[in-house]
Every structure is written in structure tokens, then in C-alpha cells.
Design an enzyme around this catalytic site. Structure first.
Site, PDB file in Angstrom:
ATOM      1  N   GLU A   1     -46.574 -87.310  57.890  1.00  0.00           N
ATOM      2  CA  GLU A   1     -46.887 -87.640  56.564  1.00  0.00           C
ATOM      3  C   GLU A   1     -47.844 -88.848  56.414  1.00  0.00           C
ATOM      4  O   GLU A   1     -48.126 -89.443  55.198  1.00  0.00           O
ATOM      5  CB  GLU A   1     -45.895 -87.440  55.387  1.00  0.00           C
TER       6      GLU A   1
ATOM      7  N   THR B   1     -46.987 -93.113  57.924  1.00  0.00           N
ATOM      8  CA  THR B   1     -45.818 -93.898  58.189  1.00  0.00           C
ATOM      9  C   THR B   1     -45.831 -94.655  56.865  1.00  0.00           C
ATOM     10  O   THR B   1     -46.743 -94.932  56.167  1.00  0.00           O
ATOM     11  CB  THR B   1     -46.017 -94.992  59.248  1.00  0.00           C
TER      12      THR B   1
END
Length: 96
Positions: A76, A78
Site C-alpha cells: 500500500e 510505506t
């Protein structure tokens, strides 16, 4: 854990409403992803702690959830990248 989960749901709801209204921006998405993935990991860690030594055995799914969430944190985007996006919006200075 229920407080954190409820706050995460409300954040997701608000971002969804902004998207529906055509007003969502990049930093809104980053805030939601950054917060909600972090919150889910923290809740999984707390659940593992509550279970003590049982938190790491196959009898309970907590450890599997934690491993799945670690991969979500990676794909997704960091935590740090989302922080840079949010910071850029606040300060107007790109740090990436």
C-alpha cells in the site's frame, strides 16, 4: 482496540464521502492508508499480547493476520512515503 477501529472506519467513511463529492485529494488517501494500516497492525499486536504465548501458535489466527498486515503495509506504500506526501501538502515542500 474498538476505539481505534471505529476511528479508522470514520476516516475511511470521510475519505469515501470526499471521493463521492469529487473533492478527495492525494493527501487524504495517504492519511487514510497510513493511519489505517498502522492501526490494524497495532490492534493485531495488542491481540497477540492479550493471548500471551498462544498469540504465536496456529490455534489462533492473530499471527497470520499480523503477517498479512505487514505485506499490506509494504504494497500500500510505506508509512514513510505517505508521511512525505502529507508533509508536502502541509508545507508545500517536496521531500522526495
Amino acid at each position: 482496540m474498538i476505539n481505534e477501529i471505529t476511528k479508522a472506519q470514520l476516516l475511511a467513511l470521510q475519505v469515501g464521502r470526499l471521493k463521492d463529492a469529487g473533492k478527495v485529494q492525494q493527501q487524504h488517501i495517504s492519511m487514510a492508508k497510513r493511519n489505517n494500516v498502522w492501526m490494524a497492525l497495532e490492534c493485531a499486536r495488542m491481540a497477540r499480547d492479550v493471548l500471551g504465548a498462544n498469540g504465536i501458535v496456529d490455534d489462533y489466527p492473530v499471527m497470520r493476520h499480523m503477517m498479512n498486515l505487514e505485506s499490506v503495509k509494504t504494497y500500500e506504500g510505506t508509512h514513510d512515503i505517505h508521511t512525505l506526501i502529507i508533509g508536502s501538502n502541509i508545507t508545500g515542500v517536496d521531500a522526495y
